[in-house]
Each structure stands twice: as structure tokens, then as C-alpha cells.
Design a protein around this motif. Sequence first.
Motif, PDB file in Angstrom:
ATOM      1  N   GLY A   1      47.910 -12.545 176.039  1.00  0.00           N
ATOM      2  CA  GLY A   1      48.286 -12.238 174.663  1.00  0.00           C
ATOM      3  C   GLY A   1      47.144 -11.852 173.749  1.00  0.00           C
ATOM      4  O   GLY A   1      47.356 -11.680 172.542  1.00  0.00           O
ATOM      5  N   VAL A   2      45.942 -11.701 174.276  1.00  0.00           N
ATOM      6  CA  VAL A   2      44.836 -11.213 173.446  1.00  0.00           C
ATOM      7  C   VAL A   2      45.035  -9.710 173.262  1.00  0.00           C
ATOM      8  O   VAL A   2      45.303  -8.999 174.243  1.00  0.00           O
ATOM      9  CB  VAL A   2      43.467 -11.505 174.115  1.00  0.00           C
ATOM     10  CG1 VAL A   2      42.331 -10.853 173.341  1.00  0.00           C
ATOM     11  CG2 VAL A   2      43.248 -13.010 174.232  1.00  0.00           C
ATOM     12  N   PRO A   3      44.947  -9.206 172.042  1.00  0.00           N
ATOM     13  CA  PRO A   3      45.106  -7.766 171.834  1.00  0.00           C
ATOM     14  C   PRO A   3      44.103  -6.970 172.665  1.00  0.00           C
ATOM     15  O   PRO A   3      42.939  -7.365 172.799  1.00  0.00           O
ATOM     16  CB  PRO A   3      44.827  -7.588 170.333  1.00  0.00           C
ATOM     17  CG  PRO A   3      45.060  -8.938 169.735  1.00  0.00           C
ATOM     18  CD  PRO A   3      44.713  -9.935 170.781  1.00  0.00           C
TER      19      PRO A   3
ATOM     20  N   THR B   1      45.372 -20.162 179.519  1.00  0.00           N
ATOM     21  CA  THR B   1      44.901 -19.873 178.164  1.00  0.00           C
ATOM     22  C   THR B   1      43.489 -19.299 178.298  1.00  0.00           C
ATOM     23  O   THR B   1      42.803 -19.556 179.300  1.00  0.00           O
ATOM     24  CB  THR B   1      44.828 -21.143 177.298  1.00  0.00           C
ATOM     25  OG1 THR B   1      43.887 -22.050 177.890  1.00  0.00           O
ATOM     26  CG2 THR B   1      46.188 -21.819 177.155  1.00  0.00           C
ATOM     27  N   PRO B   2      43.035 -18.552 177.296  1.00  0.00           N
ATOM     28  CA  PRO B   2      41.667 -18.048 177.358  1.00  0.00           C
ATOM     29  C   PRO B   2      40.632 -19.168 177.486  1.00  0.00           C
ATOM     30  O   PRO B   2      39.704 -19.069 178.291  1.00  0.00           O
ATOM     31  CB  PRO B   2      41.513 -17.285 176.040  1.00  0.00           C
ATOM     32  CG  PRO B   2      42.908 -16.801 175.737  1.00  0.00           C
ATOM     33  CD  PRO B   2      43.786 -17.956 176.174  1.00  0.00           C
ATOM     34  N   SER B   3      40.819 -20.252 176.735  1.00  0.00           N
ATOM     35  CA  SER B   3      39.856 -21.358 176.833  1.00  0.00           C
ATOM     36  C   SER B   3      39.924 -22.021 178.203  1.00  0.00           C
ATOM     37  O   SER B   3      38.897 -22.437 178.749  1.00  0.00           O
ATOM     38  CB  SER B   3      40.094 -22.395 175.734  1.00  0.00           C
ATOM     39  OG  SER B   3      41.360 -23.018 175.895  1.00  0.00           O
ATOM     40  N   GLY B   4      41.123 -22.106 178.762  1.00  0.00           N
ATOM     41  CA  GLY B   4      41.271 -22.692 180.095  1.00  0.00           C
ATOM     42  C   GLY B   4      40.587 -21.851 181.156  1.00  0.00           C
ATOM     43  O   GLY B   4      39.934 -22.378 182.056  1.00  0.00           O
ATOM     44  N   LEU B   5      40.734 -20.520 181.046  1.00  0.00           N
ATOM     45  CA  LEU B   5      40.052 -19.633 181.984  1.00  0.00           C
ATOM     46  C   LEU B   5      38.547 -19.806 181.871  1.00  0.00           C
ATOM     47  O   LEU B   5      37.854 -19.954 182.884  1.00  0.00           O
ATOM     48  CB  LEU B   5      40.437 -18.173 181.717  1.00  0.00           C
ATOM     49  CG  LEU B   5      39.642 -17.120 182.495  1.00  0.00           C
ATOM     50  CD1 LEU B   5      39.760 -17.320 184.001  1.00  0.00           C
ATOM     51  CD2 LEU B   5      40.083 -15.712 182.084  1.00  0.00           C
ATOM     52  N   PHE B   6      38.033 -19.821 180.654  1.00  0.00           N
ATOM     53  CA  PHE B   6      36.588 -19.963 180.477  1.00  0.00           C
ATOM     54  C   PHE B   6      36.114 -21.319 180.990  1.00  0.00           C
ATOM     55  O   PHE B   6      35.065 -21.424 181.629  1.00  0.00           O
ATOM     56  CB  PHE B   6      36.188 -19.753 179.019  1.00  0.00           C
ATOM     57  CG  PHE B   6      34.710 -19.672 178.821  1.00  0.00           C
ATOM     58  CD1 PHE B   6      33.959 -18.686 179.462  1.00  0.00           C
ATOM     59  CD2 PHE B   6      34.053 -20.577 178.009  1.00  0.00           C
ATOM     60  CE1 PHE B   6      32.584 -18.607 179.287  1.00  0.00           C
ATOM     61  CE2 PHE B   6      32.684 -20.500 177.823  1.00  0.00           C
ATOM     62  CZ  PHE B   6      31.946 -19.513 178.472  1.00  0.00           C
TER      63      PHE B   6
ATOM     64  N   LEU C   1      38.251 -18.295 171.551  1.00  0.00           N
ATOM     65  CA  LEU C   1      39.020 -17.506 172.518  1.00  0.00           C
ATOM     66  C   LEU C   1      40.520 -17.704 172.319  1.00  0.00           C
ATOM     67  O   LEU C   1      41.291 -16.735 172.315  1.00  0.00           O
ATOM     68  CB  LEU C   1      38.612 -17.890 173.938  1.00  0.00           C
ATOM     69  CG  LEU C   1      37.161 -17.604 174.328  1.00  0.00           C
ATOM     70  CD1 LEU C   1      36.830 -18.237 175.662  1.00  0.00           C
ATOM     71  CD2 LEU C   1      36.895 -16.098 174.352  1.00  0.00           C
ATOM     72  N   ASP C   2      40.940 -18.920 172.134  1.00  0.00           N
ATOM     73  CA  ASP C   2      42.378 -19.188 171.951  1.00  0.00           C
ATOM     74  C   ASP C   2      42.880 -18.637 170.616  1.00  0.00           C
ATOM     75  O   ASP C   2      44.031 -18.206 170.534  1.00  0.00           O
ATOM     76  CB  ASP C   2      42.652 -20.699 172.035  1.00  0.00           C
ATOM     77  CG  ASP C   2      42.548 -21.210 173.451  1.00  0.00           C
ATOM     78  OD1 ASP C   2      42.583 -20.398 174.413  1.00  0.00           O
ATOM     79  OD2 ASP C   2      42.401 -22.441 173.627  1.00  0.00           O
ATOM     80  N   ALA C   3      42.029 -18.595 169.614  1.00  0.00           N
ATOM     81  CA  ALA C   3      42.426 -18.042 168.312  1.00  0.00           C
ATOM     82  C   ALA C   3      42.740 -16.554 168.418  1.00  0.00           C
ATOM     83  O   ALA C   3      43.546 -16.028 167.639  1.00  0.00           O
ATOM     84  CB  ALA C   3      41.342 -18.282 167.276  1.00  0.00           C
ATOM     85  N   ALA C   4      42.143 -15.881 169.372  1.00  0.00           N
ATOM     86  CA  ALA C   4      42.428 -14.439 169.529  1.00  0.00           C
ATOM     87  C   ALA C   4      43.873 -14.228 169.951  1.00  0.00           C
ATOM     88  O   ALA C   4      44.475 -13.207 169.615  1.00  0.00           O
ATOM     89  CB  ALA C   4      41.481 -13.841 170.581  1.00  0.00           C
TER      90      ALA C   4
ATOM     91  N   LEU D   1      35.749  -9.818 174.182  1.00  0.00           N
ATOM     92  CA  LEU D   1      35.760 -11.252 174.476  1.00  0.00           C
ATOM     93  C   LEU D   1      35.369 -11.531 175.928  1.00  0.00           C
ATOM     94  O   LEU D   1      34.699 -12.536 176.208  1.00  0.00           O
ATOM     95  CB  LEU D   1      37.121 -11.861 174.154  1.00  0.00           C
ATOM     96  CG  LEU D   1      37.448 -11.953 172.664  1.00  0.00           C
ATOM     97  CD1 LEU D   1      38.857 -12.504 172.456  1.00  0.00           C
ATOM     98  CD2 LEU D   1      36.422 -12.792 171.916  1.00  0.00           C
ATOM     99  N   ALA D   2      35.744 -10.643 176.849  1.00  0.00           N
ATOM    100  CA  ALA D   2      35.306 -10.807 178.244  1.00  0.00           C
ATOM    101  C   ALA D   2      33.790 -10.705 178.332  1.00  0.00           C
ATOM    102  O   ALA D   2      33.138 -11.490 179.033  1.00  0.00           O
ATOM    103  CB  ALA D   2      35.973  -9.763 179.129  1.00  0.00           C
TER     104      ALA D   2
END
Length: 198
Positions: free
Chosen positions: A146-148, A82-87, A190-193, A155-156
Motif C-alpha cells: 500500500g505504499v504509493p 508491513t513495511p516495518s515488519g519487512l525491514f 515506513l508504516d506511515a507511508a 523508501l526501498a
Amino acid sequence: MAVSERGARERMVFSAAQLIRRDGVAATGMREVAAHAGAPRGSLQHYFPGGKEQLVNEAVGWAGRYAGNRVARFLAALPQPTPSGLFAQMVRQWTDEYENAGFAGGCPVAAATVDWAESTASTRTAVAEAFATWTGPVSRALTDMGVPEERSDALATLMVSALEGAILMARAQRDVRPLTTVARELGPLLDAAVSQEG
């Protein structure tokens, strides 16, 4: 690859990155780099005819590649990326270091940016490329999760800049709280994206 397995040139680039992240560019001398790398002083001129500027720029490039390559490892450590997990994994690398080894080191790319990017055009180019080498894999990972695409680059950039700022604050405060705070606060955004498109 372990440091001892690297050749003299690679050891010097690695050592320069380590010394820059601890002491900054101005306080990192060529002799210190050679000593840290266990390389003969005469090899500096051979491998780095452009002198300290060339060595700094190569150390910055190495650091950018290192950070970019870590993204795949961080993702592999997550059962469900997930984006939050990566961060959180990006942040954890620093909280682990600071909790285990103290707050002496920072990011060599940030140090070179502060110390030399304004006065040395080639270093300004090198740090810009290093940050791009880091944010690129983060952006691609976000897109894969899945982030557009139109948001993944932004976001990166947000993730890397928040991490860099938190590293500076953690070192100044001798406390990992700035790091854990940005991970906690940025994670839901991040996850909301992802969920907006899902």
C-alpha cells in the motif's frame, strides 16, 4: 541448494562472495577462493577467463540476487506484512548472524563497492546492478503493501542504505545496537507511508 550440491563454478562464485564479505576484495585471492570452494586451481582460468575481476563481479551479482530473493522469504515469515515488519526481518538476518557467529562478515556488495568500484568500471556496474536487484523487490513489496508507487523506490533505497550503514557500524562497534536502532527508528516512518494513502 546446499553448497556441496553446487557445481565447481557455482561453488567458486559462492566462496568468492563469502570471502569478500569477510576479508574484502583486495585480500581475497583466486587461490583462496579455489581452496574455500574445494575446486581445482586449474578450473579458475577455465570458468573465469576474465580473472579476478570477472569472479568478483559474478560474486557481487550472486549477492544481489540472494538479497533480492530473501525479500519474499521475509514477507512469508510475517503474519501480516508491513513495511516495518519487512525491514525488521531484513535487519534480523544480520542481528542473528552477529549474535550467533560474531561480526566477521559484512555485505559483499558493500565490500566490493569500497574496494574496487572506483578503480574498476565493470565492478562499479556490477555493484550498481546488485543494489538494483536488491532494492527492486523491496520497492515492489512496499507497493504491494500500500505504499504509493512514487514513494516505494525512495523508501526501498532508504531501507537498504540504512541497513548497509548499520551493518558497518555494528561491525565496527562489535554491537548489534546500530541495527536494532535503525529498525526501531525507521519502522514508524515506513508504516506511515502506507497509512497516508489508507
